[in-house]
Design a protein around this motif. Sequence first.
Motif, short mmCIF file in Angstrom:
data_model
loop_
_atom_site.label_atom_id
_atom_site.label_comp_id
_atom_site.label_asym_id
_atom_site.label_seq_id
_atom_site.Cartn_x
_atom_site.Cartn_y
_atom_site.Cartn_z
N TYR A 163 0.84 -1.19 0.00
CA TYR A 163 0.00 0.00 0.00
C TYR A 163 0.88 1.24 0.00
O TYR A 163 1.86 1.32 0.73
CB TYR A 163 -0.89 0.04 1.25
CG TYR A 163 -1.89 -1.10 1.31
CD1 TYR A 163 -2.95 -1.15 0.42
CD2 TYR A 163 -1.77 -2.11 2.25
CE1 TYR A 163 -3.87 -2.17 0.48
CE2 TYR A 163 -2.68 -3.14 2.32
CZ TYR A 163 -3.73 -3.17 1.43
OH TYR A 163 -4.64 -4.18 1.48
N ASP A 164 0.48 2.21 -0.82
CA ASP A 164 1.20 3.48 -0.79
C ASP A 164 0.48 4.42 0.19
O ASP A 164 -0.49 4.04 0.85
CB ASP A 164 1.32 4.09 -2.18
CG ASP A 164 -0.03 4.37 -2.82
OD1 ASP A 164 -1.05 4.05 -2.21
OD2 ASP A 164 -0.06 4.93 -3.94
N GLU A 165 0.97 5.63 0.31
CA GLU A 165 0.44 6.57 1.30
C GLU A 165 -1.02 6.91 1.06
O GLU A 165 -1.80 7.04 2.00
CB GLU A 165 1.29 7.84 1.30
CG GLU A 165 2.70 7.61 1.79
CD GLU A 165 3.56 8.85 1.67
OE1 GLU A 165 3.02 9.93 1.39
OE2 GLU A 165 4.78 8.72 1.87
N VAL A 166 -1.40 7.03 -0.21
CA VAL A 166 -2.79 7.37 -0.54
C VAL A 166 -3.73 6.24 -0.13
O VAL A 166 -4.78 6.48 0.46
CB VAL A 166 -2.92 7.68 -2.06
CG1 VAL A 166 -4.36 7.94 -2.43
CG2 VAL A 166 -2.04 8.85 -2.44
N ASP A 167 -3.33 5.01 -0.43
CA ASP A 167 -4.15 3.85 -0.05
C ASP A 167 -4.28 3.75 1.46
O ASP A 167 -5.36 3.49 1.98
CB ASP A 167 -3.55 2.55 -0.60
CG ASP A 167 -3.72 2.41 -2.11
OD1 ASP A 167 -4.63 3.07 -2.66
OD2 ASP A 167 -2.95 1.64 -2.72
N ALA A 182 -4.08 6.15 3.62
CA ALA A 182 -4.95 7.24 4.10
C ALA A 182 -6.41 6.89 3.87
O ALA A 182 -7.25 7.13 4.76
CB ALA A 182 -4.59 8.53 3.38
N ASN A 183 -6.73 6.31 2.72
CA ASN A 183 -8.11 5.92 2.43
C ASN A 183 -8.59 4.82 3.37
O ASN A 183 -9.73 4.84 3.84
CB ASN A 183 -8.25 5.46 0.98
CG ASN A 183 -8.18 6.63 0.00
OD1 ASN A 183 -8.43 7.77 0.36
ND2 ASN A 183 -7.82 6.33 -1.23
N ILE A 184 -7.72 3.86 3.66
CA ILE A 184 -8.08 2.77 4.56
C ILE A 184 -8.33 3.32 5.96
O ILE A 184 -9.30 2.96 6.63
CB ILE A 184 -6.97 1.70 4.58
CG1 ILE A 184 -6.95 0.97 3.23
CG2 ILE A 184 -7.19 0.70 5.71
CD1 ILE A 184 -5.77 0.05 3.05
N GLU A 193 -12.15 5.00 10.33
CA GLU A 193 -12.68 6.04 11.22
C GLU A 193 -14.17 6.26 10.98
O GLU A 193 -14.94 6.44 11.92
CB GLU A 193 -11.90 7.34 11.02
CG GLU A 193 -10.48 7.27 11.56
CD GLU A 193 -9.67 8.50 11.23
OE1 GLU A 193 -10.20 9.43 10.59
OE2 GLU A 193 -8.48 8.53 11.61
N GLU A 194 -14.59 6.26 9.70
CA GLU A 194 -16.01 6.44 9.38
C GLU A 194 -16.84 5.28 9.95
O GLU A 194 -17.92 5.49 10.49
CB GLU A 194 -16.20 6.53 7.87
CG GLU A 194 -15.72 7.84 7.27
CD GLU A 194 -15.84 7.87 5.77
OE1 GLU A 194 -16.19 6.84 5.16
OE2 GLU A 194 -15.56 8.94 5.19
N GLU A 195 -16.33 4.06 9.82
CA GLU A 195 -17.05 2.90 10.35
C GLU A 195 -17.16 2.98 11.88
O GLU A 195 -18.20 2.66 12.45
CB GLU A 195 -16.34 1.60 9.95
CG GLU A 195 -16.49 1.26 8.49
CD GLU A 195 -15.71 0.02 8.09
OE1 GLU A 195 -15.07 -0.62 8.96
OE2 GLU A 195 -15.73 -0.31 6.90
N LYS A 196 -16.08 3.44 12.53
CA LYS A 196 -16.09 3.57 13.97
C LYS A 196 -17.11 4.62 14.42
O LYS A 196 -17.88 4.41 15.36
CB LYS A 196 -14.70 3.95 14.47
CG LYS A 196 -14.56 4.00 15.96
CD LYS A 196 -13.14 4.34 16.37
CE LYS A 196 -13.01 4.44 17.87
NZ LYS A 196 -11.65 4.83 18.28
N ALA A 197 -17.15 5.76 13.71
CA ALA A 197 -18.11 6.82 14.04
C ALA A 197 -19.54 6.33 13.84
O ALA A 197 -20.42 6.60 14.65
CB ALA A 197 -17.83 8.05 13.19
N LEU A 198 -19.78 5.60 12.76
CA LEU A 198 -21.11 5.07 12.48
C LEU A 198 -21.54 4.09 13.56
O LEU A 198 -22.68 4.10 14.02
CB LEU A 198 -21.13 4.41 11.11
CG LEU A 198 -22.47 3.92 10.60
CD1 LEU A 198 -23.42 5.10 10.39
CD2 LEU A 198 -22.30 3.17 9.29
N LYS A 199 -20.60 3.26 14.01
CA LYS A 199 -20.90 2.29 15.06
C LYS A 199 -21.27 3.01 16.36
O LYS A 199 -22.21 2.61 17.05
CB LYS A 199 -19.66 1.42 15.28
CG LYS A 199 -19.92 0.11 15.93
CD LYS A 199 -18.64 -0.71 15.95
CE LYS A 199 -18.92 -2.16 16.19
NZ LYS A 199 -17.71 -2.97 16.23
#
Length: 64
Positions: A22-26, A28-30, A35-41
Motif C-alpha cells: 500500500y502506498d500513502e494514498v491507499d 490514508a483511504n483505509i 474512522e467512518e465505520e467507527k463513528a457510524l458504530k
Amino acid sequence: MSTKQGGKAKPLKKPKSDKREYDEVDMANIQKKKEEEKALKELKAKAQQKGNFGGSGLKKSGKK
C-alpha cells in the motif's frame, strides 16, 4: 476400490493472495474508512440507547 471421478478434481482451499503493498494514498483511504465505520458504530450505539425513534411507523386509521 474404484472411485468415480467426474471431471476435474477441485482444490480444497483457495490459494492465499499475496500481501499487497500500500502506498500513502491507499493507507490514508483505509484509515479514513476505518474512522467512518467507527463513528457510524458509535452513532448506532447512541441511537439504541435513546429508544425507538418516531414510534411504530405510519399508523393506519382503519376507516374506509
